[in-house]
Design a protein around this motif. Sequence first.
Motif, PDB file in Angstrom:
ATOM      1  N   ARG B  80      51.465  44.521  39.786  1.00 51.84           N
ATOM      2  CA  ARG B  80      51.939  45.255  40.962  1.00 51.84           C
ATOM      3  C   ARG B  80      51.558  46.723  40.893  1.00 51.84           C
ATOM      4  NH1 ARG B  80      57.712  42.535  42.522  1.00 51.84           N
ATOM      5  NH2 ARG B  80      57.010  42.899  44.634  1.00 51.84           N
ATOM      6  N   SER B  81      51.662  47.324  39.708  1.00 52.68           N
ATOM      7  CA  SER B  81      51.454  48.774  39.643  1.00 52.68           C
ATOM      8  C   SER B  81      50.113  49.148  39.018  1.00 52.68           C
ATOM      9  CB  SER B  81      52.597  49.424  38.855  1.00 52.68           C
ATOM     10  OG  SER B  81      52.611  48.903  37.539  1.00 52.68           O
ATOM     11  N   GLN B  82      49.417  48.190  38.404  1.00 56.94           N
ATOM     12  CA  GLN B  82      48.167  48.553  37.714  1.00 56.94           C
ATOM     13  C   GLN B  82      46.977  47.748  38.228  1.00 56.94           C
ATOM     14  OE1 GLN B  82      50.156  47.963  33.752  1.00 56.94           O
ATOM     15  NE2 GLN B  82      49.138  49.899  33.277  1.00 56.94           N
ATOM     16  N   HIS B  83      46.875  47.724  39.563  1.00 52.53           N
ATOM     17  CA  HIS B  83      45.798  47.003  40.240  1.00 52.53           C
ATOM     18  C   HIS B  83      44.430  47.176  39.601  1.00 52.53           C
ATOM     19  CE1 HIS B  83      46.663  45.620  44.535  1.00 52.53           C
ATOM     20  NE2 HIS B  83      47.675  45.317  43.749  1.00 52.53           N
ATOM     21  N   ALA B  84      44.004  48.439  39.551  1.00 47.50           N
ATOM     22  CA  ALA B  84      42.638  48.735  39.123  1.00 47.50           C
ATOM     23  C   ALA B  84      42.417  48.283  37.684  1.00 47.50           C
ATOM     24  CB  ALA B  84      42.357  50.220  39.274  1.00 47.50           C
ATOM     25  N   GLN B  85      43.407  48.544  36.824  1.00 48.51           N
ATOM     26  CA  GLN B  85      43.255  48.154  35.422  1.00 48.51           C
ATOM     27  C   GLN B  85      43.184  46.638  35.288  1.00 48.51           C
ATOM     28  OE1 GLN B  85      45.364  50.476  36.600  1.00 48.51           O
ATOM     29  NE2 GLN B  85      46.139  51.806  34.975  1.00 48.51           N
ATOM     30  N   VAL B  86      44.027  45.944  36.065  1.00 47.39           N
ATOM     31  CA  VAL B  86      44.006  44.484  36.002  1.00 47.39           C
ATOM     32  C   VAL B  86      42.630  43.982  36.432  1.00 47.39           C
ATOM     33  CG1 VAL B  86      44.905  42.359  37.025  1.00 47.39           C
ATOM     34  CG2 VAL B  86      46.484  44.161  36.309  1.00 47.39           C
ATOM     35  N   ARG B  87      42.125  44.554  37.523  1.00 46.15           N
ATOM     36  CA  ARG B  87      40.834  44.089  38.030  1.00 46.15           C
ATOM     37  C   ARG B  87      39.719  44.277  37.035  1.00 46.15           C
ATOM     38  NH1 ARG B  87      40.049  44.556  44.498  1.00 46.15           N
ATOM     39  NH2 ARG B  87      42.094  43.703  44.975  1.00 46.15           N
ATOM     40  N   SER B  88      39.773  45.361  36.267  1.00 49.11           N
ATOM     41  CA  SER B  88      38.678  45.548  35.322  1.00 49.11           C
ATOM     42  C   SER B  88      38.897  44.705  34.066  1.00 49.11           C
ATOM     43  CB  SER B  88      38.487  47.033  34.997  1.00 49.11           C
ATOM     44  OG  SER B  88      39.664  47.531  34.422  1.00 49.11           O
ATOM     45  N   ALA B  89      40.087  44.102  33.948  1.00 46.54           N
ATOM     46  CA  ALA B  89      40.363  43.273  32.765  1.00 46.54           C
ATOM     47  C   ALA B  89      40.088  41.792  33.014  1.00 46.54           C
ATOM     48  CB  ALA B  89      41.814  43.457  32.336  1.00 46.54           C
ATOM     49  N   ILE B  90      39.783  41.447  34.273  1.00 47.63           N
ATOM     50  CA  ILE B  90      39.647  40.021  34.584  1.00 47.63           C
ATOM     51  C   ILE B  90      38.275  39.683  35.175  1.00 47.63           C
ATOM     52  CG2 ILE B  90      42.107  39.714  35.045  1.00 47.63           C
ATOM     53  CD1 ILE B  90      41.339  39.746  38.064  1.00 47.63           C
ATOM     54  N   GLY B  91      37.948  38.410  35.142  1.00 49.47           N
ATOM     55  CA  GLY B  91      36.802  37.889  35.878  1.00 49.47           C
ATOM     56  C   GLY B  91      37.327  36.799  36.780  1.00 49.47           C
ATOM     57  N   LEU B  92      36.774  36.692  37.996  1.00 49.47           N
ATOM     58  CA  LEU B  92      37.278  35.699  38.933  1.00 49.47           C
ATOM     59  C   LEU B  92      36.110  34.917  39.520  1.00 49.47           C
ATOM     60  CD1 LEU B  92      39.548  34.486  40.717  1.00 49.47           C
ATOM     61  CD2 LEU B  92      39.207  36.390  42.272  1.00 49.47           C
ATOM     62  N   VAL B  93      36.197  33.603  39.430  1.00 46.43           N
ATOM     63  CA  VAL B  93      35.195  32.750  40.076  1.00 46.43           C
ATOM     64  C   VAL B  93      35.921  31.925  41.120  1.00 46.43           C
ATOM     65  CG1 VAL B  93      33.500  30.919  39.757  1.00 46.43           C
ATOM     66  CG2 VAL B  93      33.782  32.667  38.004  1.00 46.43           C
ATOM     67  N   GLY B  94      35.609  32.193  42.375  1.00 44.38           N
ATOM     68  CA  GLY B  94      36.288  31.516  43.471  1.00 44.38           C
ATOM     69  C   GLY B  94      35.672  30.157  43.746  1.00 44.38           C
ATOM     70  N   GLN B  95      36.139  29.526  44.830  1.00 44.86           N
ATOM     71  CA  GLN B  95      35.680  28.170  45.105  1.00 44.86           C
ATOM     72  C   GLN B  95      34.222  28.132  45.560  1.00 44.86           C
ATOM     73  OE1 GLN B  95      39.576  26.336  46.412  1.00 44.86           O
ATOM     74  NE2 GLN B  95      38.170  24.796  47.145  1.00 44.86           N
ATOM     75  N   ALA B  96      33.756  29.167  46.284  1.00 41.88           N
ATOM     76  CA  ALA B  96      32.364  29.210  46.729  1.00 41.88           C
ATOM     77  C   ALA B  96      31.570  30.147  45.819  1.00 41.88           C
ATOM     78  CB  ALA B  96      32.295  29.710  48.165  1.00 41.88           C
ATOM     79  N   ALA B  97      30.333  29.768  45.491  1.00 42.00           N
ATOM     80  CA  ALA B  97      29.505  30.585  44.611  1.00 42.00           C
ATOM     81  C   ALA B  97      29.235  31.947  45.250  1.00 42.00           C
ATOM     82  CB  ALA B  97      28.191  29.878  44.319  1.00 42.00           C
ATOM     83  N   ALA B  98      29.490  33.019  44.499  1.00 42.18           N
ATOM     84  CA  ALA B  98      29.284  34.374  45.008  1.00 42.18           C
ATOM     85  C   ALA B  98      28.031  34.953  44.382  1.00 42.18           C
ATOM     86  CB  ALA B  98      30.509  35.234  44.705  1.00 42.18           C
ATOM     87  N   LEU B  99      26.880  34.406  44.776  1.00 37.04           N
ATOM     88  CA  LEU B  99      25.616  34.801  44.165  1.00 37.04           C
ATOM     89  C   LEU B  99      24.602  35.141  45.249  1.00 37.04           C
ATOM     90  CD1 LEU B  99      25.481  31.814  41.696  1.00 37.04           C
ATOM     91  CD2 LEU B  99      25.917  34.186  41.060  1.00 37.04           C
ATOM     92  N   ASP B 100      23.557  35.887  44.851  1.00 43.54           N
ATOM     93  CA  ASP B 100      22.457  36.137  45.761  1.00 43.54           C
ATOM     94  C   ASP B 100      21.454  34.999  45.611  1.00 43.54           C
ATOM     95  OD1 ASP B 100      20.033  37.006  46.954  1.00 43.54           O
ATOM     96  OD2 ASP B 100      20.809  39.047  46.909  1.00 43.54           O
TER      97      ASP B 100
END
Lengths: 262, 332
Positions: B80-100
């Motif tokens: 809740r309070s450390q959005h940016a830090q959490v985001r740089s600590a994680i990797g997320l792969v969603g249901q659709a491929a996010a590639l070029d």
Amino acid sequence: MSATTTLRQSWIIMLRDLKHWQREPWTPLFGIAFTIMLVLVFGYLFGGSIVLPGGGDYLDYLMPGMFALAMMFGLEGTMTAIANDSKRGVTQRFRSLPISSVAVPLGRAGADLANSTVELLVLVGGGLVIGWRAGGSWSESLLAVALLLWLRFALLWVGILLGLVLRGEGGVMAVQVLVWPLGFLSNVFVSPEDMPAWLGTVAQWNPVSATAAACRDLFGNPTGITTGPLAEHATTVALVWPLVIAAVFVPLSARAYRRLSG
Amino acid sequence: MTQAPSLPAPATGPALHARGLRKHYGGTAALDGFDLTVERGTVHALLGPNGAGKSTAVNTLATLTRVEEGEARVAGLDVRSQHAQVRSAIGLVGQAAALDEVLHGRENLVMFARLHGLSTPAARDRAAGLLEALDLTEAADRKVSTYSGGMRRRLDIAVALLTRPAVLFLDEPTTGLDPRGRADVWEAVRRAVALGTTVLLTTQYLDEADQLADRITVMDAGRVVAEGSPAELKSRLGGDRVLVGLPDAVDAAVVRDAVAAVTHSEVHVDRDAGGLVVEAGTAGGTHALVAVVRALDASGVTPTHVHLREPTLDEVFLHLTDRTATPEESHS
Ligand SMILES: Nc1ncnc2c1ncn2[C@@H]1O[C@H](COP(=O)(O)OP(=O)(O)OP(=O)(O)O)[C@@H](O)[C@H]1O
Ligand SMILES: [Mg+2]
């Protein structure tokens, strides 16, 4: 985000966009072929029957107009590329990265300007081959090219906004059709002085007309203009119009990109 | 390639910790008091049917969706309070491929690494390491549009690993893949864990959770219905299911008794076009299968086919959520 960081990120995105052109060159090649075809149709088919106000050779009049028109039609390519991208997963990833929200649009702008520079060179070369001559000095000619790219730069933000807003096929198609009358309602093919009065006024104020008129002046080609604001101040108007367009559409596009969801 | 966690996070404590998460969409509760604890260096599966709230749980922990109530920590950081830090600590792969799709696999990795701030040589190094680790070196210099579904997903995972995340979220990483693609992705997940990442993945397949996960959280309607290791969960279901097909002429009662005697569970006998189908739960695996065949043989019955299968997700849910019993549901 510092300006140099944003520029570096935009540069990376631009290289990616250019690589797309390189891998799939059909869209830009088709764009150039299409403009060349228009030159041939208007220069040879209709050219002989058109007499310019103030006199002069029609082909010399036509070519700078075609350059300006090509810059305007470029916004279609920008719009299509942005619309296609925003439907794909890669945009999702770009948005999740810790990068500036203008990096992607700015990269697109850089790539499209590079693409248009090549297109202009091809058109200039093609024009010289079929007999167009620029009588102006080198520096004047370079200023003309700069004005053309300046118009392209401003209008490409319109393309970015439209691409982001009208992501569906229908919206993109509509713009591809509408860009035609907007392009023709200018001094590109016919002098506004030969049009019905109200139409001529509209055509005169078309941003494409300002750039075309300024380029004709700078290239030392016939302008087809005897009176009106563009007779004296074409270059100024050609500088100001794109500035106004960019001032409106750069922030709108950046905002639309930030809001993009899904 | 050595992967160190990029985090200044505390070296102790769970990788993920959530208590009482709530999230509503209109009238529906996507998360309704959701709890989760995932230990470092493990693979944890969120198992649930469509609409169970798996994606909402992942998105909440990944800070893409705001929580309404409850608290959650990712790698020791407050979502809740450390959005940016959490985001740089994680990797997320969603249901659709996010590639070029137009770029090559390697070019994708290098581009994203540079956008993450790496210099070009460092980005090239990192890309080469990840391509190697995820077994993509051979296809590295081909357009992504020529990749199979499994290769795309692996490249997607590689991109998510660029920042050496402490936690990797995978939302239905194998949905829509063929068996080969699924196996490839499973291997990629194992390699990611070997590189030091904690993995939370969602799935609708029990066998996937079984193959990959150290622990499984079964969820439904935004809540946890069960939690445990794959073995624990399966034993709560009474283990595998034995299916025996028999000719029509056989006496159903004889068969029922013979099978019940060895499986010690309730036996169902159904009649279908081909004859009788006998089904029973068993914790004994293939041993039980052999025992059933022997018992039938001793009663003078020859099966037309015998078959051992894992409980389906439906059965897990029917069992765990205590919904209205259907003929399928037999308790041990
Ligand atoms: N953005 C949204 N707007 C409205 N309702 C939503 C939204 N996202 C999820 N929901 C609802 O919340 C509930 C949980 O959805 P969620 O996507 O988390 O389920 P899921 O377990 O990931 O399902 P699936 O297996 O289909 O991916 C569902 O009832 C869904 O309809
Ligand atoms: Mg989902």
